[in-house]
Design a protein around this motif. Structure first.
Motif, PDB file in Angstrom:
ATOM      1  N   ALA A  38       0.850  -1.190   0.000  1.00 62.26           N
ATOM      2  CA  ALA A  38       0.000   0.000   0.000  1.00 62.26           C
ATOM      3  C   ALA A  38       0.880   1.232   0.000  1.00 62.26           C
ATOM      4  CB  ALA A  38      -0.924   0.017   1.216  1.00 62.26           C
ATOM      5  N   ALA A  39       0.451   2.268  -0.689  1.00 66.52           N
ATOM      6  CA  ALA A  39       1.213   3.516  -0.740  1.00 66.52           C
ATOM      7  C   ALA A  39       0.260   4.661  -1.035  1.00 66.52           C
ATOM      8  CB  ALA A  39       2.287   3.430  -1.824  1.00 66.52           C
ATOM      9  N   ARG A  40       0.403   5.741  -0.271  1.00 64.19           N
ATOM     10  CA  ARG A  40      -0.438   6.913  -0.528  1.00 64.19           C
ATOM     11  C   ARG A  40       0.285   8.191  -0.107  1.00 64.19           C
ATOM     12  NH1 ARG A  40      -3.342   8.915   3.965  1.00 64.19           N
ATOM     13  NH2 ARG A  40      -3.124   7.680   5.871  1.00 64.19           N
ATOM     14  N   TYR A  41      -0.052   9.257  -0.803  1.00 64.97           N
ATOM     15  CA  TYR A  41       0.486  10.574  -0.483  1.00 64.97           C
ATOM     16  C   TYR A  41      -0.181  11.088   0.787  1.00 64.97           C
ATOM     17  CZ  TYR A  41       0.603  15.700  -0.818  1.00 64.97           C
ATOM     18  OH  TYR A  41       0.713  17.041  -0.551  1.00 64.97           O
ATOM     19  N   VAL A  42       0.625  11.677   1.694  1.00 66.49           N
ATOM     20  CA  VAL A  42       0.036  12.167   2.944  1.00 66.49           C
ATOM     21  C   VAL A  42       0.292  13.639   3.211  1.00 66.49           C
ATOM     22  CG1 VAL A  42      -0.003   9.948   4.135  1.00 66.49           C
ATOM     23  CG2 VAL A  42       2.042  11.374   4.288  1.00 66.49           C
ATOM     24  N   GLY A  43       1.208  14.277   2.488  1.00 65.89           N
ATOM     25  CA  GLY A  43       1.393  15.694   2.753  1.00 65.89           C
ATOM     26  C   GLY A  43       2.642  16.278   2.124  1.00 65.89           C
ATOM     27  N   THR A  44       2.650  17.610   2.057  1.00 58.05           N
ATOM     28  CA  THR A  44       3.761  18.377   1.513  1.00 58.05           C
ATOM     29  C   THR A  44       4.208  19.387   2.552  1.00 58.05           C
ATOM     30  OG1 THR A  44       3.072  18.123  -0.789  1.00 58.05           O
ATOM     31  CG2 THR A  44       4.397  20.058  -0.277  1.00 58.05           C
ATOM     32  N   ALA A  45       5.506  19.628   2.623  1.00 58.71           N
ATOM     33  CA  ALA A  45       6.015  20.550   3.641  1.00 58.71           C
ATOM     34  C   ALA A  45       7.176  21.376   3.111  1.00 58.71           C
ATOM     35  CB  ALA A  45       6.476  19.765   4.871  1.00 58.71           C
ATOM     36  N   VAL A  46       7.318  22.561   3.668  1.00 63.44           N
ATOM     37  CA  VAL A  46       8.506  23.379   3.440  1.00 63.44           C
ATOM     38  C   VAL A  46       9.093  23.833   4.774  1.00 63.44           C
ATOM     39  CG1 VAL A  46       7.854  24.184   1.150  1.00 63.44           C
ATOM     40  CG2 VAL A  46       7.124  25.473   3.163  1.00 63.44           C
ATOM     41  N   LYS A  47       8.440  23.430   5.876  1.00 61.00           N
ATOM     42  CA  LYS A  47       8.966  23.739   7.207  1.00 61.00           C
ATOM     43  C   LYS A  47       8.517  22.659   8.181  1.00 61.00           C
ATOM     44  CE  LYS A  47       5.223  27.082   7.956  1.00 61.00           C
ATOM     45  NZ  LYS A  47       4.910  28.483   8.328  1.00 61.00           N
ATOM     46  N   ARG A  48       9.166  22.649   9.336  1.00 62.55           N
ATOM     47  CA  ARG A  48       9.030  21.555  10.288  1.00 62.55           C
ATOM     48  C   ARG A  48       7.603  21.331  10.770  1.00 62.55           C
ATOM     49  NH1 ARG A  48      12.753  21.154  15.762  1.00 62.55           N
ATOM     50  NH2 ARG A  48      12.151  19.050  16.406  1.00 62.55           N
ATOM     51  N   ASP A  49       6.854  22.398  11.033  1.00 61.48           N
ATOM     52  CA  ASP A  49       5.513  22.213  11.589  1.00 61.48           C
ATOM     53  C   ASP A  49       4.507  21.680  10.573  1.00 61.48           C
ATOM     54  OD1 ASP A  49       4.998  24.449  10.030  1.00 61.48           O
ATOM     55  OD2 ASP A  49       4.660  25.813  11.707  1.00 61.48           O
ATOM     56  N   GLN A  50       4.959  21.475   9.332  1.00 64.18           N
ATOM     57  CA  GLN A  50       4.082  20.903   8.310  1.00 64.18           C
ATOM     58  C   GLN A  50       4.332  19.404   8.095  1.00 64.18           C
ATOM     59  OE1 GLN A  50       5.122  23.480   5.020  1.00 64.18           O
ATOM     60  NE2 GLN A  50       3.452  24.901   5.456  1.00 64.18           N
ATOM     61  N   TYR A  51       5.318  18.830   8.794  1.00 62.78           N
ATOM     62  CA  TYR A  51       5.568  17.405   8.646  1.00 62.78           C
ATOM     63  C   TYR A  51       4.363  16.625   9.170  1.00 62.78           C
ATOM     64  CZ  TYR A  51      10.492  18.916   8.407  1.00 62.78           C
ATOM     65  OH  TYR A  51      11.681  19.531   8.096  1.00 62.78           O
ATOM     66  N   PRO A  52       4.009  15.502   8.532  1.00 59.51           N
ATOM     67  CA  PRO A  52       2.870  14.703   9.009  1.00 59.51           C
ATOM     68  C   PRO A  52       3.150  14.069  10.361  1.00 59.51           C
ATOM     69  CG  PRO A  52       4.055  13.524   7.299  1.00 59.51           C
ATOM     70  CD  PRO A  52       4.637  14.907   7.333  1.00 59.51           C
ATOM     71  N   GLU A  53       2.098  13.859  11.121  1.00 61.02           N
ATOM     72  CA  GLU A  53       2.245  13.222  12.425  1.00 61.02           C
ATOM     73  C   GLU A  53       2.379  11.710  12.266  1.00 61.02           C
ATOM     74  OE1 GLU A  53      -1.046  14.370  14.825  1.00 61.02           O
ATOM     75  OE2 GLU A  53      -0.421  16.473  14.976  1.00 61.02           O
ATOM     76  N   GLY A  54       2.956  11.077  13.266  1.00 57.28           N
ATOM     77  CA  GLY A  54       3.141   9.627  13.240  1.00 57.28           C
ATOM     78  C   GLY A  54       4.533   9.266  13.709  1.00 57.28           C
ATOM     79  N   GLU A  55       4.679   8.056  14.204  1.00 57.03           N
ATOM     80  CA  GLU A  55       5.955   7.606  14.749  1.00 57.03           C
ATOM     81  C   GLU A  55       6.691   6.649  13.817  1.00 57.03           C
ATOM     82  OE1 GLU A  55       7.237   8.928  17.481  1.00 57.03           O
ATOM     83  OE2 GLU A  55       5.445  10.185  17.505  1.00 57.03           O
TER      84      GLU A  55
END
Length: 208
Positions: free
Chosen positions: A10-27
């Motif tokens: 399985a593979a899916r897009y989860v987000g785009t970022a240009v700074k740290r607070d835009q990184y997706p959540e998860g461990e």
């Protein structure tokens, strides 16, 4: 090297970022991909995930200027599953990119490398047809100098004969100061090198 039966299911897009607070959540652990513009990074990501439209390819080098996150699920031979983030970093070294844009690239990409607590492995892509360029060398030195684990992947291996694949891989190894045989040739067109890369990724994410 065996792939331990690992595959991407399985593979899916989860987000785009240009700074740290835009990184997706998860461990989940992260496997990052970086390389010069037009090195074939999007094609490799799509080949690895066996998802043709996962990462968008562009005919304009240097167009992608964001960090793109994908969530992938790996399945092992023993039927266990492990999720991880695949991180697609913008290409570097495109000559027509302005100085201000290069500074911005450097700032948010370096921030990612220096602050991500989930990063397990950096896959640096280099076109197998040519010796590493100065930007390849600078990037490799910066990554290893900051203690990051790096796997060199020589893309577009289908463009060369088997004999020339080894010869050109050895040139890349030598230029980077690496032990011969540590470069992984990869062809997005044929899938050559896919099982070996999956084995490396599988080993890293299983440990996290």
């Amino acid at each position: 090297m065996k792939s331990e039966g690992i595959n991407i299911i399985a593979a899916r897009y989860v987000g785009t970022a240009v700074k740290r607070d835009q990184y997706p959540e998860g461990e989940w652990g992260e496997i990052a991909f970086i390389g010069r513009s037009n090195v074939g990074k999007s094609s490799l990501i799509n080949s690895l995930a066996r998802h043709g439209g996962l990462a968008r390819t562009s005919g304009t080098p240097g167009k992608t200027q964001t960090i793109n996150f994908y969530r992938l699920t790996a399945k092992y031979e023993d039927d266990t599953r492990q999720e991880f983030f695949l991180v697609d970093l913008p290409g570097y070294g495109y000559a027509r990119t302005g100085r201000a844009a290069r500074r911005q690239w450097s700032k948010f990409v370096e921030e990612y490398f220096l602050t991500s607590k989930r990063l397990l492995l950096v896959c640096q892509l280099i076109d197998i047809r040519h010796p590493p360029m100065e930007s390849d060398l600078e990037t490799f030195r910066w990554l290893t100098g900051h203690g990051l684990k790096v796997q060199i992947i020589a893309t577009k291996a289908d463009k060369l004969s088997r004999m020339h694949i080894k010869r050109h891989s050895d040139v890349i190894s030598r230029e980077l100061g690496m032990t011969a045989g540590m470069v992984l040739p990869y062809s997005s067109a044929s899938g050559a090198g896919r099982s070996e890369l999956l084995a490396l990724i599988g080993k890293e994410i299983r440990q996290c």
